[in-house]
Design a protein around this motif. Structure first.
Motif, short mmCIF file in Angstrom:
data_model
loop_
_atom_site.label_atom_id
_atom_site.label_comp_id
_atom_site.label_asym_id
_atom_site.label_seq_id
_atom_site.Cartn_x
_atom_site.Cartn_y
_atom_site.Cartn_z
N THR A 1 13.47 33.32 31.59
CA THR A 1 13.76 31.89 31.46
C THR A 1 12.49 31.16 31.03
OG1 THR A 1 15.44 32.05 33.16
CG2 THR A 1 14.60 29.86 32.72
N ASP A 2 12.66 30.10 30.24
CA ASP A 2 11.56 29.31 29.70
C ASP A 2 10.68 30.13 28.75
OD1 ASP A 2 12.24 26.88 30.97
OD2 ASP A 2 11.31 27.59 32.82
N SER A 3 11.32 30.97 27.93
CA SER A 3 10.61 31.78 26.95
C SER A 3 10.61 31.11 25.59
CB SER A 3 11.28 33.15 26.81
OG SER A 3 11.06 33.93 27.95
N ASN A 4 9.52 31.27 24.88
CA ASN A 4 9.37 30.72 23.54
C ASN A 4 10.10 31.61 22.53
OD1 ASN A 4 7.56 30.86 20.88
ND2 ASN A 4 7.48 28.79 21.71
N ILE B 1 19.68 39.35 11.71
CA ILE B 1 19.51 40.80 11.83
C ILE B 1 20.46 41.39 12.87
CG2 ILE B 1 17.14 40.78 10.99
CD1 ILE B 1 16.26 41.12 13.96
N ASP B 2 21.35 40.55 13.41
CA ASP B 2 22.32 40.96 14.43
C ASP B 2 21.65 41.71 15.58
OD1 ASP B 2 24.79 41.03 15.64
OD2 ASP B 2 25.39 42.91 14.66
N LYS B 3 20.65 41.07 16.16
CA LYS B 3 19.90 41.67 17.27
C LYS B 3 19.84 40.68 18.43
CE LYS B 3 15.49 43.86 18.28
NZ LYS B 3 14.25 44.39 17.67
N SER B 4 20.12 41.17 19.63
CA SER B 4 20.01 40.35 20.84
C SER B 4 18.95 40.94 21.75
CB SER B 4 21.35 40.30 21.58
OG SER B 4 22.30 39.60 20.82
N THR C 1 9.87 25.83 20.63
CA THR C 1 11.10 25.74 21.40
C THR C 1 11.20 26.86 22.44
OG1 THR C 1 12.14 24.79 19.44
CG2 THR C 1 13.61 25.56 21.18
N PHE C 2 11.57 26.45 23.65
CA PHE C 2 11.72 27.38 24.77
C PHE C 2 13.18 27.38 25.21
CE2 PHE C 2 7.35 26.37 24.51
CZ PHE C 2 6.65 27.43 25.08
N THR C 3 13.67 28.55 25.63
CA THR C 3 15.06 28.69 26.03
C THR C 3 15.20 28.86 27.54
OG1 THR C 3 17.10 29.93 25.70
CG2 THR C 3 15.07 31.18 25.55
N THR C 4 16.21 28.22 28.09
CA THR C 4 16.51 28.34 29.52
C THR C 4 17.83 29.08 29.75
OG1 THR C 4 17.63 26.21 29.51
CG2 THR C 4 15.28 26.20 30.05
N GLY C 5 18.50 29.44 28.65
CA GLY C 5 19.78 30.15 28.74
C GLY C 5 20.06 30.83 27.41
N ASP C 6 21.26 31.38 27.27
CA ASP C 6 21.62 32.12 26.06
C ASP C 6 21.67 31.22 24.83
OD1 ASP C 6 21.93 34.21 27.81
OD2 ASP C 6 24.11 34.31 27.65
N ILE C 7 21.09 31.72 23.73
CA ILE C 7 21.12 31.00 22.46
C ILE C 7 21.35 31.99 21.32
CG2 ILE C 7 19.62 29.12 23.22
CD1 ILE C 7 17.36 30.46 21.57
N SER C 8 21.77 31.45 20.20
CA SER C 8 21.90 32.21 18.96
C SER C 8 21.24 31.40 17.87
CB SER C 8 23.39 32.43 18.65
OG SER C 8 23.54 33.14 17.45
N VAL C 9 20.36 32.06 17.08
CA VAL C 9 19.62 31.37 16.03
C VAL C 9 19.78 32.09 14.70
CG1 VAL C 9 17.90 30.50 17.67
CG2 VAL C 9 17.43 32.60 16.42
N PRO D 1 18.12 34.96 30.24
CA PRO D 1 18.74 34.51 29.00
C PRO D 1 18.66 35.57 27.88
CG PRO D 1 17.15 32.90 29.81
CD PRO D 1 16.99 34.13 30.63
N ASN D 2 19.57 35.44 26.94
CA ASN D 2 19.57 36.27 25.74
C ASN D 2 19.31 35.40 24.52
OD1 ASN D 2 20.36 39.14 26.28
ND2 ASN D 2 22.01 38.10 27.36
#
Length: 110
Positions: free
Chosen positions: A17-20, A9-12, A81-89, A2-3
């Protein structure tokens, strides 16, 4: 893998997977504001701009601090919060201050 895209800050960054969200922000200089890391202070509140379906379930600490209304609007605590796929915050300092001042809500156990 995942990204996580930090819109402010326009940073990816690519994460396992399952990262905080907060831990990865700290590790890779994502700049998400933070203080306690335990879901109590509200400093790490982020708006999930894209990919909310790629997140784990809402934790009790988030329900207490944010309440159903803010959660429904797409806000989450990065420390919880943990991510299993691409997200934007994204995050907003003025909104963060409002969340920090919120009284913790009682959550009914299900």
């Amino acid at each position: 893998m995942p990204n996580i895209h930090f819109k402010n800050i326009d940073k990816s960054i690519e994460v396992p997977t399952d990262s905080n969200i907060l831990r990865n922000s700290l590790r890779y200089d994502g700049k998400v504001p933070n203080r306690c890391g335990g879901g109590f202070c509200g400093t790490c509140v982020v708006k999930i701009e894209e990919g909310s379906e790629n997140l784990d379930k809402i934790k009790p600490a988030e329900k207490k601090k944010l309440g159903d209304e803010l959660l429904a609007q797409g806000y989450r605590l990065a420390c919880q919060t943990f991510t299993t796929g691409d997200i934007s915050v994204s995050w907003d300092e003025d909104f963060t201050k409002q969340v920090q001042r919120r009284k913790v809500q009682r959550v009914k156990s299900s």
